[in-house]
Design an enzyme around this catalytic site. Sequence first.
Site, PDB file in Angstrom:
ATOM      1  N   CYS A 100       0.859  -1.188   0.000  1.00 39.49           N
ATOM      2  CA  CYS A 100       0.000   0.000   0.000  1.00 39.49           C
ATOM      3  C   CYS A 100       0.892   1.234   0.000  1.00 39.49           C
ATOM      4  O   CYS A 100       1.904   1.257   0.708  1.00 39.49           O
ATOM      5  CB  CYS A 100      -0.895  -0.017   1.239  1.00 39.49           C
ATOM      6  SG  CYS A 100      -2.003   1.390   1.368  1.00 39.49           S
ATOM      7  N   HIS A 142      -9.196  -3.881  -1.448  1.00 41.67           N
ATOM      8  CA  HIS A 142      -8.140  -3.101  -0.789  1.00 41.67           C
ATOM      9  C   HIS A 142      -8.490  -1.608  -0.817  1.00 41.67           C
ATOM     10  O   HIS A 142      -8.433  -0.930   0.214  1.00 41.67           O
ATOM     11  CB  HIS A 142      -6.798  -3.356  -1.477  1.00 41.67           C
ATOM     12  CG  HIS A 142      -5.666  -2.545  -0.933  1.00 41.67           C
ATOM     13  ND1 HIS A 142      -4.603  -3.094  -0.257  1.00 41.67           N
ATOM     14  CD2 HIS A 142      -5.435  -1.201  -0.950  1.00 41.67           C
ATOM     15  CE1 HIS A 142      -3.776  -2.119   0.113  1.00 41.67           C
ATOM     16  NE2 HIS A 142      -4.256  -0.964  -0.297  1.00 41.67           N
ATOM     17  N   GLU A 143      -8.857  -1.107  -2.005  1.00 39.12           N
ATOM     18  CA  GLU A 143      -9.125   0.336  -2.132  1.00 39.12           C
ATOM     19  C   GLU A 143     -10.364   0.745  -1.341  1.00 39.12           C
ATOM     20  O   GLU A 143     -10.369   1.787  -0.685  1.00 39.12           O
ATOM     21  CB  GLU A 143      -9.269   0.725  -3.607  1.00 39.12           C
ATOM     22  CG  GLU A 143      -8.009   0.517  -4.449  1.00 39.12           C
ATOM     23  CD  GLU A 143      -6.754   1.101  -3.824  1.00 39.12           C
ATOM     24  OE1 GLU A 143      -6.833   2.147  -3.145  1.00 39.12           O
ATOM     25  OE2 GLU A 143      -5.678   0.501  -3.998  1.00 39.12           O
ATOM     26  N   HIS A 146     -10.048   1.421   2.340  1.00 40.64           N
ATOM     27  CA  HIS A 146      -9.569   2.748   2.746  1.00 40.64           C
ATOM     28  C   HIS A 146     -10.737   3.677   3.086  1.00 40.64           C
ATOM     29  O   HIS A 146     -10.591   4.585   3.908  1.00 40.64           O
ATOM     30  CB  HIS A 146      -8.736   3.382   1.621  1.00 40.64           C
ATOM     31  CG  HIS A 146      -7.326   2.872   1.535  1.00 40.64           C
ATOM     32  ND1 HIS A 146      -6.389   3.079   2.530  1.00 40.64           N
ATOM     33  CD2 HIS A 146      -6.686   2.192   0.561  1.00 40.64           C
ATOM     34  CE1 HIS A 146      -5.229   2.539   2.161  1.00 40.64           C
ATOM     35  NE2 HIS A 146      -5.382   1.986   0.974  1.00 40.64           N
TER      36      HIS A 146
HETATM   37 NI    NI Z   1      -3.731   1.089  -0.030  1.00 43.12          NI
END
Ligand code: NI
Length: 177
Positions: A100, A142-143, A146
């Site tokens: 990341c 993953h995104e 966030h």
């Molecule tokens: Ni990330």
Amino acid sequence: MASRPVLRMGDPRLLQRAEPITNFGSRELNALLSDMRDTMHELDGVGLAAPQIGVSLRVVIFEVNANPRYPDAQSVPQTVLINPVLTPISDAMDEDWEGCLSVPGMRGLVPRYTKLRYQGRDEKGGLIDRTVSGFHARVVQHECDHLEGILYPMRIRDMSNFGFSDVLFPNQNVQDE
Ligand code: NI
């Protein structure tokens, strides 16, 4: 438009839940997306979420086209995904290594749903509705994490599978995501 500094793990802004976009096609949204693209491309990332540049809005971008960091990865179309909703297709999960841009120099083995449906809007408010699997599904998860204030190390099951990229993969030119 310009590349912007990416917040690093430890910054409390990365732990906030981001707010939905209500106004599509605005100059502010277009400027944000331009900065996100510039930042992601400069750092050679596969994805970026708005909170990573300190903007607490539910906006992510991602794209994978023959990224030298992921020689074996399937390509993923260049996507702007706003106000996303993720729905796993089954309980099946698999583990793979992630990095990341907010956790530079590190890699961890992260479980993700193998296959999922994601829905949301593009920058003009158009509907996005895709069912994907594998690396594409991993990148989306993953995104979108966030946007919930979740960084991938928080999902690692066995912390012995978390470490410095150049130590874990000494023979590869592994960079940050
Ligand atoms: Ni990330």
